[in-house]
Structures are given as C-alpha cells and as structure tokens.
Write an enzyme that holds these catalytic residues in place. Structure first.
Site, PDB file in Angstrom:
ATOM      1  N   HIS A   1       0.848  -1.187   0.000  1.00  0.00           N
ATOM      2  CA  HIS A   1       0.000   0.000   0.000  1.00  0.00           C
ATOM      3  C   HIS A   1       0.891   1.247   0.000  1.00  0.00           C
ATOM      4  O   HIS A   1       2.123   1.136  -0.051  1.00  0.00           O
ATOM      5  CB  HIS A   1      -0.986  -0.021   1.171  1.00  0.00           C
ATOM      6  CG  HIS A   1      -0.357  -0.122   2.546  1.00  0.00           C
ATOM      7  ND1 HIS A   1       0.536   0.796   3.027  1.00  0.00           N
ATOM      8  CD2 HIS A   1      -0.503  -1.046   3.526  1.00  0.00           C
ATOM      9  CE1 HIS A   1       0.913   0.466   4.248  1.00  0.00           C
ATOM     10  NE2 HIS A   1       0.308  -0.666   4.574  1.00  0.00           N
TER      11      HIS A   1
ATOM     12  N   HIS B   1       3.970   1.499   2.358  1.00  0.00           N
ATOM     13  CA  HIS B   1       5.188   0.805   1.920  1.00  0.00           C
ATOM     14  C   HIS B   1       5.874   1.601   0.801  1.00  0.00           C
ATOM     15  O   HIS B   1       7.092   1.727   0.752  1.00  0.00           O
ATOM     16  CB  HIS B   1       4.864  -0.596   1.402  1.00  0.00           C
ATOM     17  CG  HIS B   1       4.094  -1.435   2.387  1.00  0.00           C
ATOM     18  ND1 HIS B   1       2.952  -2.113   2.052  1.00  0.00           N
ATOM     19  CD2 HIS B   1       4.301  -1.676   3.703  1.00  0.00           C
ATOM     20  CE1 HIS B   1       2.483  -2.753   3.115  1.00  0.00           C
ATOM     21  NE2 HIS B   1       3.285  -2.495   4.139  1.00  0.00           N
TER      22      HIS B   1
ATOM     23  N   CYS C   1       2.013 -11.100  19.788  1.00  0.00           N
ATOM     24  CA  CYS C   1       1.110 -10.619  18.730  1.00  0.00           C
ATOM     25  C   CYS C   1       1.651 -11.134  17.408  1.00  0.00           C
ATOM     26  O   CYS C   1       2.764 -10.783  17.004  1.00  0.00           O
ATOM     27  CB  CYS C   1       1.021  -9.093  18.696  1.00  0.00           C
ATOM     28  SG  CYS C   1       0.150  -8.512  17.213  1.00  0.00           S
TER      29      CYS C   1
ATOM     30  N   CYS D   1       2.439  -8.393  14.745  1.00  0.00           N
ATOM     31  CA  CYS D   1       3.718  -7.692  14.942  1.00  0.00           C
ATOM     32  C   CYS D   1       4.865  -8.677  14.887  1.00  0.00           C
ATOM     33  O   CYS D   1       6.010  -8.275  14.741  1.00  0.00           O
ATOM     34  CB  CYS D   1       3.800  -7.031  16.306  1.00  0.00           C
ATOM     35  SG  CYS D   1       2.673  -5.688  16.567  1.00  0.00           S
TER      36      CYS D   1
ATOM     37  N   CYS E   1      -3.091  -5.985  21.566  1.00  0.00           N
ATOM     38  CA  CYS E   1      -1.839  -5.444  21.018  1.00  0.00           C
ATOM     39  C   CYS E   1      -2.001  -3.937  20.825  1.00  0.00           C
ATOM     40  O   CYS E   1      -2.993  -3.490  20.239  1.00  0.00           O
ATOM     41  CB  CYS E   1      -1.535  -6.113  19.681  1.00  0.00           C
ATOM     42  SG  CYS E   1      -0.380  -5.161  18.687  1.00  0.00           S
TER      43      CYS E   1
ATOM     44  N   HIS F   1      -2.060  -3.236  16.796  1.00  0.00           N
ATOM     45  CA  HIS F   1      -3.143  -3.796  15.976  1.00  0.00           C
ATOM     46  C   HIS F   1      -4.501  -3.800  16.670  1.00  0.00           C
ATOM     47  O   HIS F   1      -5.502  -4.114  16.039  1.00  0.00           O
ATOM     48  CB  HIS F   1      -2.774  -5.211  15.523  1.00  0.00           C
ATOM     49  CG  HIS F   1      -1.613  -5.218  14.580  1.00  0.00           C
ATOM     50  ND1 HIS F   1      -0.314  -5.379  15.002  1.00  0.00           N
ATOM     51  CD2 HIS F   1      -1.556  -5.024  13.242  1.00  0.00           C
ATOM     52  CE1 HIS F   1       0.494  -5.302  13.951  1.00  0.00           C
ATOM     53  NE2 HIS F   1      -0.221  -5.086  12.883  1.00  0.00           N
TER      54      HIS F   1
ATOM     55  N   LYS G   1      -3.896   5.274  11.326  1.00  0.00           N
ATOM     56  CA  LYS G   1      -2.937   4.509  10.535  1.00  0.00           C
ATOM     57  C   LYS G   1      -3.726   3.651   9.549  1.00  0.00           C
ATOM     58  O   LYS G   1      -4.732   3.052   9.909  1.00  0.00           O
ATOM     59  CB  LYS G   1      -2.094   3.615  11.460  1.00  0.00           C
ATOM     60  CG  LYS G   1      -0.992   2.900  10.698  1.00  0.00           C
ATOM     61  CD  LYS G   1      -0.132   2.016  11.583  1.00  0.00           C
ATOM     62  CE  LYS G   1       0.919   1.328  10.732  1.00  0.00           C
ATOM     63  NZ  LYS G   1       1.102  -0.074  11.021  1.00  0.00           N
TER      64      LYS G   1
ATOM     65  N   LYS H   1      -5.944  -2.633   6.796  1.00  0.00           N
ATOM     66  CA  LYS H   1      -6.782  -3.467   5.963  1.00  0.00           C
ATOM     67  C   LYS H   1      -8.161  -3.594   6.605  1.00  0.00           C
ATOM     68  O   LYS H   1      -9.179  -3.445   5.949  1.00  0.00           O
ATOM     69  CB  LYS H   1      -6.128  -4.838   5.866  1.00  0.00           C
ATOM     70  CG  LYS H   1      -6.696  -5.693   4.769  1.00  0.00           C
ATOM     71  CD  LYS H   1      -5.978  -7.020   4.736  1.00  0.00           C
ATOM     72  CE  LYS H   1      -6.450  -7.830   3.543  1.00  0.00           C
ATOM     73  NZ  LYS H   1      -5.803  -9.142   3.520  1.00  0.00           N
TER      74      LYS H   1
HETATM   75  N1  MSP Z   1       8.711  -7.229   7.911  1.00  0.00           N
HETATM   76  C1  MSP Z   1       8.828  -6.179   8.850  1.00  0.00           C
HETATM   77  C2  MSP Z   1      10.088  -5.379   8.618  1.00  0.00           C
HETATM   78  C3  MSP Z   1      11.345  -6.178   8.684  1.00  0.00           C
HETATM   79  S1  MSP Z   1      12.730  -5.221   8.320  1.00  0.00           S
HETATM   80  C4  MSP Z   1      14.010  -6.193   8.689  1.00  0.00           C
HETATM   81  C5  MSP Z   1       7.623  -5.267   8.745  1.00  0.00           C
HETATM   82  N2  MSP Z   1       6.954  -5.314   7.601  1.00  0.00           N
HETATM   83  S2  MSP Z   1       5.632  -4.492   7.263  1.00  0.00           S
HETATM   84  O1  MSP Z   1       5.319  -4.839   5.902  1.00  0.00           O
HETATM   85  O2  MSP Z   1       4.631  -4.725   8.246  1.00  0.00           O
HETATM   86  O3  MSP Z   1       5.975  -2.991   7.400  1.00  0.00           O
HETATM   87  C6  MSP Z   1       7.046  -2.488   6.699  1.00  0.00           C
HETATM   88  C7  MSP Z   1       7.156  -1.008   6.861  1.00  0.00           C
HETATM   89  O4  MSP Z   1       6.000  -0.354   6.379  1.00  0.00           O
HETATM   90  C8  MSP Z   1       7.359  -0.541   8.298  1.00  0.00           C
HETATM   91  O5  MSP Z   1       8.443   0.360   8.300  1.00  0.00           O
HETATM   92  C9  MSP Z   1       6.101   0.199   8.622  1.00  0.00           C
HETATM   93  O6  MSP Z   1       6.357   1.284   9.462  1.00  0.00           O
HETATM   94  C10 MSP Z   1       5.708   0.695   7.242  1.00  0.00           C
HETATM   95  N3  MSP Z   1       4.320   1.045   7.222  1.00  0.00           N
HETATM   96  C11 MSP Z   1       3.231   0.243   7.348  1.00  0.00           C
HETATM   97  N4  MSP Z   1       2.129   1.021   7.357  1.00  0.00           N
HETATM   98  C12 MSP Z   1       2.486   2.315   7.243  1.00  0.00           C
HETATM   99  C13 MSP Z   1       1.822   3.521   7.115  1.00  0.00           C
HETATM  100  N5  MSP Z   1       0.528   3.621   7.162  1.00  0.00           N
HETATM  101  N6  MSP Z   1       2.584   4.626   6.901  1.00  0.00           N
HETATM  102  C14 MSP Z   1       3.938   4.590   6.758  1.00  0.00           C
HETATM  103  N7  MSP Z   1       4.584   3.478   6.879  1.00  0.00           N
HETATM  104  C15 MSP Z   1       3.890   2.347   7.239  1.00  0.00           C
HETATM  105  O7  MSP Z   1       7.358  -4.527   9.669  1.00  0.00           O
END
Ligand code: MSP
Length: 503
Positions: free
Chosen positions: A18, A21, A126, A129, A143, A146, A294, A297
């Site tokens: 999304h 990311h 969790c 997380c 959590c 979440h 935040k 989904k």
């Molecule tokens: N897999 C772990 C990271 C491992 S790194 C060795 C993880 N993955 S994640 O897909 O859940 O999240 C990845 C990144 O996306 C995190 O840095 C998280 O902060 C970021 N984001 C997820 N939702 C977000 C927003 N709504 N806004 C900005 N960044 C966000 O955590």
C-alpha cells in the site's frame, strides 16, 4: 566517490503493498538516485520478509504451502516497484537460499561467541507484529498497534543475550548520536535501553517455516532475527567477504517508527555479538494516516499505489509523498490535498514555466537556444542547489525540493518582471534572447535537480531543451553550475508535462 548503501524494511508479503510501503521505498529511491548523480557507488536494497507465523498462517488459510504463497506474492511487490520507477539494485527474499546460508553463518558466529543460550519462554505474543508484549504494554488486553488480542505462548527457546549489550549500546549512541534520526527517535531508543534490556527469544519450535538453527534443527530462527539479517545477506555476508566489507556498515536503514526498537536496539546488539559494526543511521519516519488513523486493511483505509498512479502519473505520485509530507512526523494522506498540490506545483508552477519559456523561445528565437544570458537568475539557481544538498543530507525531502520549486517561482517572477513580450514589441531582440537565455538555463537546472524526484518529467524537459542523454547521467556538483546550456540547440515545445486534474 564513496559507497552509499541504503535499505528499506523488507515487507511482509501477506498482503499487497500500500502507499505506506511505497512511501519508504520512493524515499530510498529518490535518495539513491541523487547520490548516483554524485558518482557514488550506490547500493539500494528492498525485498520481502517471508518467514514467520503471520505468513505461515496466511498461506494455511489459503490452503497452499508457504513457499508457494510467497512465490505468488513476490511479483505483486516487484511490479509495483517497477511501476513507481524504483531502481533498487537487488530484491532480497528471506526464503532465498543465499539468505538462509548467510543467516546460518551469522547464527553460528553469535552462538560461538556465547550470546545465544537455551531457556524457556512464557509470554504474550502478537502474530501481526511478530513480537512479544508485557502485560502493561497492552491496550485493554490487546496489542497496542493492531488493537487485537495477543496469544499466550510457552516454548523452549534459544535466547539472545541482549541484556549483555545495555552498556555497549548506550556507549555507542553517546559516541554516535547521529545513528538514530530524527532526534526524538534517539531519545525514545535511549529511554527504552535505560529501562533495562531483557534477553529475547530467537528461535521457535512451533513452526518449521523459517531458517533452521545450524546447531539444533528442531528450532527455526525467530522471524525478526532472520529478517534483520537481510541487510547483510544481500551484500554477500559469508559468501563474498570483499563485497560485504565494501558496503557494510549501511549508510541508512529507512524504516517506519513502529519497527524502531528492532532496528536500533536488537539489531546493533546482534551485529556487535558477531563482531560487526552497527548501522551508521537508522532513520525512522512517521505513519501515513488516512482520516487521522494509521492505514489498515481492517479499517478499509488501504490505498494502493496503482490507483493513484492512474490519476496522477508516476511523477505526480512520487512528488506528492515526498514534497507534501514531512519525512519524520506522521502525515495525513488526503486526496484533495494531493490534487491541489499537483495542480499548483506540477501543472501550474513547473508545467506552465516550461510551457511558457518553450513557447516564447519558439516565437521569439525560432526555437533555438540563444548564445547569451543576463545571468540574473544565477543567484537563485545557486541557492536552490545549496538548499537541495543540505536538505537531502538531512533527509528533509520536502525542504530540499522546496528549494527547486523556489527557483521555479523566481524564474516565473523574473519573466513577469522583464516581460519579454514587451521587449519583443519594442524590437529589443538581443534583450529578449538574454532574458530567455536565463529562463532556459533555469529550466535546465530545474530538470537536473528535480530528476531524482520526478525522473520522467525531468528527462522529458531535458530532451525538449535539446540536451543529449538524461539529467541523471550528469555529474554533480559540476552540472549544477550556472551557465552551461549551449547556444544553438533545437528546442521542442511539446504538450503539457503535467495536465491539470479537474475534479
Ligand atoms: N517485515 C517487517 C520489517 C522487517 S525489516 C528487517 C515489517 N513489515 S511491514 O510490511 O509490516 O511494514 C514495513 C514497513 O511499512 C514498516 O516500516 C512500517 O512502518 C511501514 N508502514 C506500514 N504502514 C504504514 C503507514 N501507514 N505509513 C507509513 N509506513 C507504514 O514490519
């Protein structure tokens, strides 16, 4: 020039990417495109975090093997990154054989150093997380991130002796306060370390989807222990030592604030245990919020990059997220403000300037770049470059590129002031040519400096100015010096670079 190694988090492929990311990934791309223009030996890494219970369960729910599941999800990520023009140098997946081998070599090194011991764990977990919580960290039993129930787990696990690293971590951050940015995140990390660090469980026996411990095959590695190591396995740890030593330590780990503890407490300690240097900088940005929350989904607030690209184009997408939001605090995503900024900054300021200058050059100069200039814009151009450099040095994308838009503003104001159409009426052909000479040179610099952010429009503008190659092929800082647009180039007017969006 130096090496410059930048990473994004590796994303969980339990769902498609999304805009949260995409935000980090575009930031890494802009930063590394910029450093390539300086001639740095850049390595930009992103990838997928494929192990752990979350992925295992999602695959189970869909009735497929975890490997089959992640193999099907991986192209959903790479295709989005391609769509957004991301130039990553590698795409690491933790189910890659190269990663497994590197993690095992690293585990063995930490085990041999005596920092991994067997114990029993009982606690609250969790799965979303992939992290443990204590009772008092929960929000009403759920959590805190979440807002969903945690699970009580009890297992015989191997533990990483994090408690031994308290003082070393404090000493490290005392000597290198720049290693966690922005500063409020450093304070958060220091506060957490000072509360006292507990050893953490780094293996699981409840699932077999993961990297087996080399000395005890009944256990697989805890997903975070495995995931963090992607940053080393991708650059050749255990396989190509010279390459590894060339790129490590990393220059920037770009992450979201929710995974700060893993990156700024666990990870440096894990590295120290294996005798490796900690990261030079962990930069934690805020969340992209939708409607004040935040994105999630479950809240149906997830926005997918492709939907916005369809409307705003790739450059419009990249521009919005790095220019309209501060890369540190949380930022609210709003469609209305995205449209407003697109129209104001890209369609009007940038697009109209290009259009106006190229149109006047066609009318008054026969569509050919003039030999002379007034050099009235050399000061603003110099300023823009300086401020862009210092902004990007601090990862202040909004401020840095704001300086380029100030140069656009100064050029528009200069046109209003000098009124080339009046000069033309008065038969002042030489003056018209000099004024447009300044404007065209300013456009060259705008194309050059905006290229890391909006690479498509920047290289199209470069081409219309009659310049060979692309702006990103140029070398900084010399290419940013005022006065390099040659005379006699054939200009092309073209259609609007950023058509207005009407809602
Ligand atoms: N897999 C772990 C990271 C491992 S790194 C060795 C993880 N993955 S994640 O897909 O859940 O999240 C990845 C990144 O996306 C995190 O840095 C998280 O902060 C970021 N984001 C997820 N939702 C977000 C927003 N709504 N806004 C900005 N960044 C966000 O955590």
């Amino acid at each position: 020039m130096g090496k410059f190694y930048v990473t994004t988090p590796i994303y969980y492929p339990n769902d498609v990417p999304h805009i949260g990311h995409a935000y980090t990934t575009v930031a890494g791309d802009v930063l590394t495109r910029w450093r390539r223009m300086w001639g740095d030996d850049v390595f930009f890494l992103t990838g997928l975090d494929e192990h752990g219970q979350k992925i295992f369960r999602t695959a189970q729910e869909q009735g497929v093997e975890p490997q089959q599941f992640v193999d099907a999800m991986a192209p959903r990520f790479t295709s989005v990154w391609e769509l957004l023009g991301i130039r990553n140098d590698d795409f690491i997946r933790t189910s890659d054989e190269r990663h497994r081998a590197a993690v095992q070599a690293f585990l063995q090194a930490v085990y041999d150093a005596g920092d991994i011991e067997l114990g029993t764990y009982e606690g609250l977990y969790c799965v979303n997380c992939e992290a443990y919580y204590t009772e008092d960290e929960l929000h009403g039993g759920d959590c805190p991130i979440h807002e969903r129930p945690v699970e009580r787990v009890q297992e015989e696990n191997y533990f990483f002796k994090l408690s031994r690293y308290e003082q070393r971590l404090l000493d490290h951050y005392q000597a290198h306060p720049e290693a966690v940015r922005p500063e409020i995140r450093l304070n958060e990390v220091l506060g957490f370390i000072k509360q006292g660090l507990a050893d953490f469980s780094m293996s699981r026996t409840s699932i077999d989807w993961g990297v087996p411990l080399p000395w005890d095959g009944k256990h697989v590695t805890y997903v975070w222990f495995d995931a963090l190591f992607n940053y080393c396995s991708a650059i050749g740890y255990g396989a190509d030592d010279e390459r590894f030593r060339h790129y490590w330590p990393v220059d920037y780990h770009l992450i979201g604030k929710d995974i700060l503890r893993f990156h700024a407490v666990y990870w440096p300690a894990m590295l120290m245990a294996a005798g490796l240097d900690p990261p030079q900088c962990v930069y934690a940005h805020g969340f992209l919020m939708v409607g004040g929350k935040k994105m999630s989904k479950t809240g149906l607030t997830q926005i997918h990059p492709a939907d916005l690209v369809e409307e705003f184009g790739v450059d419009g997408f990249r521009y919005h997220f790095l220019r309209d939001l501060q890369f540190g605090p949380d930022g609210d995503f709003s469609y209305e403000s995205m449209v407003a900024r697109y129209n104001a900054d890209l369609a009007n300021n940038f697009g109209n300037l290009a259009n106006r200058v190229l149109a006047m050059s066609a009318n008054y100069l026969g569509g050919v770049t003039p030999e002379g200039r007034e050099d009235a814009l050399s000061g603003p151009a110099h300023d823009a470059f300086e401020r862009l450099c210092s902004g990007l040095e601090r990862l202040d994308f909004a401020g840095g590129f704001g300086a380029v838009w100030d140069l656009i503003g100064a050029t528009n104001a200069y046109i209003e002031d000098r009124q080339p159409w009046e000069l033309n009426k008065a038969g002042e052909a030489a003056k018209v040519a000099d004024v447009l000479g300044d404007c065209l040179e300013a456009l060259r610099l705008v194309a050059l400096l905006a290229a890391p952010l909006i690479p498509g429009a920047a290289s199209e503008l470069w081409r219309r100015l009659g310049l060979p190659g692309t702006p990103e092929d140029q070398r900084l800082p010399s290419a940013a010096e005022w006065g390099q647009l040659p005379g006699g180039l054939a200009l092309e007017r073209g259609t609007p670079l950023f058509p207005r969006i009407d809602t």
